[in-house]
Design an enzyme around this catalytic site. Sequence first.
Site, mmCIF file in Angstrom:
data_model
loop_
_atom_site.group_PDB
_atom_site.id
_atom_site.type_symbol
_atom_site.label_atom_id
_atom_site.label_comp_id
_atom_site.label_asym_id
_atom_site.label_seq_id
_atom_site.Cartn_x
_atom_site.Cartn_y
_atom_site.Cartn_z
ATOM 1 N N ASP A 1 0.949 -1.180 0.199
ATOM 2 C CA ASP A 1 0.033 -0.074 -0.240
ATOM 3 C C ASP A 1 0.924 1.133 -0.006
ATOM 4 O O ASP A 1 1.746 1.421 0.740
ATOM 5 C CB ASP A 1 -0.835 0.045 1.103
ATOM 6 C CG ASP A 1 -2.131 1.103 1.112
ATOM 7 O OD1 ASP A 1 -2.515 1.230 -0.163
ATOM 8 O OD2 ASP A 1 -2.461 1.561 1.972
ATOM 9 N N HIS B 1 -3.293 14.105 0.953
ATOM 10 C CA HIS B 1 -3.692 13.301 1.831
ATOM 11 C C HIS B 1 -2.392 13.331 3.110
ATOM 12 O O HIS B 1 -2.562 13.462 4.132
ATOM 13 C CB HIS B 1 -3.864 11.894 1.505
ATOM 14 C CG HIS B 1 -3.738 10.918 2.799
ATOM 15 N ND1 HIS B 1 -4.749 10.727 3.733
ATOM 16 C CD2 HIS B 1 -3.066 9.854 3.039
ATOM 17 C CE1 HIS B 1 -4.681 9.812 4.777
ATOM 18 N NE2 HIS B 1 -3.430 9.257 4.151
ATOM 19 N N GLU C 1 -10.397 3.936 4.208
ATOM 20 C CA GLU C 1 -9.428 4.702 3.333
ATOM 21 C C GLU C 1 -9.766 4.507 1.571
ATOM 22 O O GLU C 1 -9.869 3.366 1.251
ATOM 23 C CB GLU C 1 -8.204 4.413 3.426
ATOM 24 C CG GLU C 1 -7.407 4.653 4.702
ATOM 25 C CD GLU C 1 -5.797 4.629 4.852
ATOM 26 O OE1 GLU C 1 -5.415 3.716 4.277
ATOM 27 O OE2 GLU C 1 -5.150 5.354 5.820
ATOM 28 N N GLU D 1 -9.244 4.262 -1.862
ATOM 29 C CA GLU D 1 -8.068 4.106 -2.859
ATOM 30 C C GLU D 1 -8.526 3.301 -3.928
ATOM 31 O O GLU D 1 -9.443 2.752 -4.008
ATOM 32 C CB GLU D 1 -7.038 3.179 -1.914
ATOM 33 C CG GLU D 1 -6.630 3.548 -0.557
ATOM 34 C CD GLU D 1 -5.305 3.045 -0.040
ATOM 35 O OE1 GLU D 1 -4.701 2.418 -0.835
ATOM 36 O OE2 GLU D 1 -5.364 3.188 1.266
ATOM 37 N N ASP E 1 -9.238 0.359 2.171
ATOM 38 C CA ASP E 1 -8.232 -0.003 3.121
ATOM 39 C C ASP E 1 -8.534 0.399 4.635
ATOM 40 O O ASP E 1 -8.032 1.470 4.940
ATOM 41 C CB ASP E 1 -6.871 0.695 2.712
ATOM 42 C CG ASP E 1 -5.705 0.184 3.504
ATOM 43 O OD1 ASP E 1 -5.441 -0.974 4.126
ATOM 44 O OD2 ASP E 1 -4.639 1.241 3.804
ATOM 45 N N GLN F 1 -3.559 2.420 15.413
ATOM 46 C CA GLN F 1 -2.573 3.091 14.340
ATOM 47 C C GLN F 1 -1.602 4.200 15.307
ATOM 48 O O GLN F 1 -0.295 3.987 15.150
ATOM 49 C CB GLN F 1 -3.179 3.773 13.111
ATOM 50 C CG GLN F 1 -1.910 4.194 12.148
ATOM 51 C CD GLN F 1 -2.644 4.752 11.114
ATOM 52 O OE1 GLN F 1 -3.959 4.631 10.889
ATOM 53 N NE2 GLN F 1 -1.829 5.274 10.211
ATOM 54 N N LYS G 1 -3.912 -1.655 10.338
ATOM 55 C CA LYS G 1 -4.376 -1.845 8.899
ATOM 56 C C LYS G 1 -4.671 -3.308 8.152
ATOM 57 O O LYS G 1 -5.193 -3.520 7.244
ATOM 58 C CB LYS G 1 -3.506 -1.123 8.012
ATOM 59 C CG LYS G 1 -3.192 0.362 8.387
ATOM 60 C CD LYS G 1 -2.806 1.219 7.191
ATOM 61 C CE LYS G 1 -2.829 2.589 7.421
ATOM 62 N NZ LYS G 1 -3.936 3.193 6.761
ATOM 63 N N THR H 1 -4.487 6.474 0.202
ATOM 64 C CA THR H 1 -5.734 7.298 0.391
ATOM 65 C C THR H 1 -5.744 8.291 -0.554
ATOM 66 O O THR H 1 -4.838 8.995 -0.640
ATOM 67 C CB THR H 1 -5.906 7.743 1.914
ATOM 68 O OG1 THR H 1 -5.643 6.602 2.703
ATOM 69 C CG2 THR H 1 -7.218 8.464 2.137
HETATM 70 MN MN MN Z 1 -4.008 2.628 2.692
#
Ligand code: MN
Length: 427
Positions: free
Chosen positions: A135, A142, A208, A210, A242, A249, A262, A358
Site C-alpha cells: 500500500d 492526504h 481509506e 483508494e 483500506d 495506529q 491496517k 488514500t
Molecule cells: Mn492505505
Amino acid sequence: MKLSANNPDRKSWLNVLHGCDFPIQNIPFGVFITKDDIITIGTRIGEFAIDLSAFHQLGYFNGIPLTDDIFMQDSLNDFIADGRKTWRLVRNRIADVFDNENSTLRDNKKHRDVIIFDVNEVEMLLPIDIGDFTDFYSSKHHAKNVSDIYDLKDGPLENNWLHMPLGLNQRASSVVVSGTPIKRPVGQTLSKNASTPSFGPSQKLDMEVETAFITTAANHFGEPIPVNEAEEYIFGMVLLNDWSSRDVQQWESKPLGPFLSKSFASTISPWIVTLDALEPWRCESPKQEGLLPYLKPEETTNSFDINLNTYLETENGDLNLLSASNFKNIYWTMNQQLAHQTINGCNVRAADLFGSGTISGEDKNSVGSLFELTWNGENPITLKDNTKRTFLNNGDNVILRGYCKNDKVRIGFGKCTGKVIAGIESK
Ligand code: MN
C-alpha cells in the site's frame, strides 16, 4: 495491437441501461459462482455475467492461443500471467461476439443459456489469489492533511515524500471481496493522558478510499522494472477500501509504521477493469520536479481521469455522500510506484496488488478518510438521519464507486462495499 474493444460507437445485443458501469466498452474480468455451484472466470456486460469457460469451451476463442482450462479457475492468476497480448486478444474477441452486428451467439439460444447469467443470480468471489500486497502513500493532499492533523513541522513532505513513492508491505491474506462484513477490530490503544495502554474494540475505525492495480509476472529477482516499461505489466485496476483503525495506529506506529491497525481487512471491488479499457481516460499526471532518473518518465500522461465517490449508508438505507474525488489527484503514478517497488531488485508476481494510498483532493469534500473529514474526530459530521459521526459505527455500510466518462462512453468499477459489524471476540 488495436484496442478494437474500446470502439466508442460499438453497441451490444445485450441490453445495457443508461449510466451502467459495464457497457460493451468495459469488459472487465472477475470470478463468480453460479446457483449450480459452478465457479468460473467471467466478464460482465450490462446486468449480465458471462461465463468465459463455457464461452471458451464452445469455441468462441478459436484462434487465440489459450489452454483449455484457462477460465475454468477460481482465480485470474494464470490468465493474468499470460500477459498483455493475450488479454488484448481476449477482450477484443469478447467485444466482437457481443457486438450488435454479430449474430453467432446472439441467435444461438442453446449457447446463450449456458454462457449468460443474470448478474444478480451469481455471487462474485475474490478475483485473484493475491501473493503480495503493497500500500502506497501517494496522495499529496492526504499526506499534507495527516501532517497538519498531527502538527508535524518536520514531516514526510519536508523530507523524503517528494523524492519517492512511500509505501508499506501489507497483508494479502485479509483482502476480501466487496460485500464481506467487516468485524470491528480490537487492539491496544493509548488514551489521552494515560501512561499505559488499554485493550478493547477500536473507537476510531475508518475507511481509506483508494484504487489498486494488479500486475502480471513482471521481473526476475534482482532485476528492476524501468519506469517507462512498467505499464505493460499492469493488468488492471479495482477500487480498494483500506480499512484502518486510527487509535490502534497512533499507538503502534512508532517506529516501524502501521501494523495491526491496517492488516485486519482491506476490501476490493470484484471486477478488474483493464488498463486497456481505461485508455480513453488517460491524462496528465501531476507536475513533478527534481526526480531521480529511475523515477523520471519520458511521457507525462501517466494518470487516468477516474471519478471516485464514497457513500456512507446508514441502517435506515440513507446514502450519505462523504467524498467526491478523482484518481488523478494521486501524485506518484502507478508506473513510478512499480519502478520504485522493484528498483532494489524485489520481484513482482502475477496477481500482486498495489494500493494507491488514500486518495484525497484539495478541498474538504474530496478527502478519502473520516480521519481527514472530521479532523481526527474534532469536527463530527451530521448525516441525513441527524446522527453524528467522527468515525464508523457498527451498522455503517461504506460504499466506494468509481467511473470514467466522456461524451460517448461511461465505464465504471461497480461497487466496493463493506458493512461494519460488532467486533472480534477476544479470548
Ligand atoms: Mn492505505
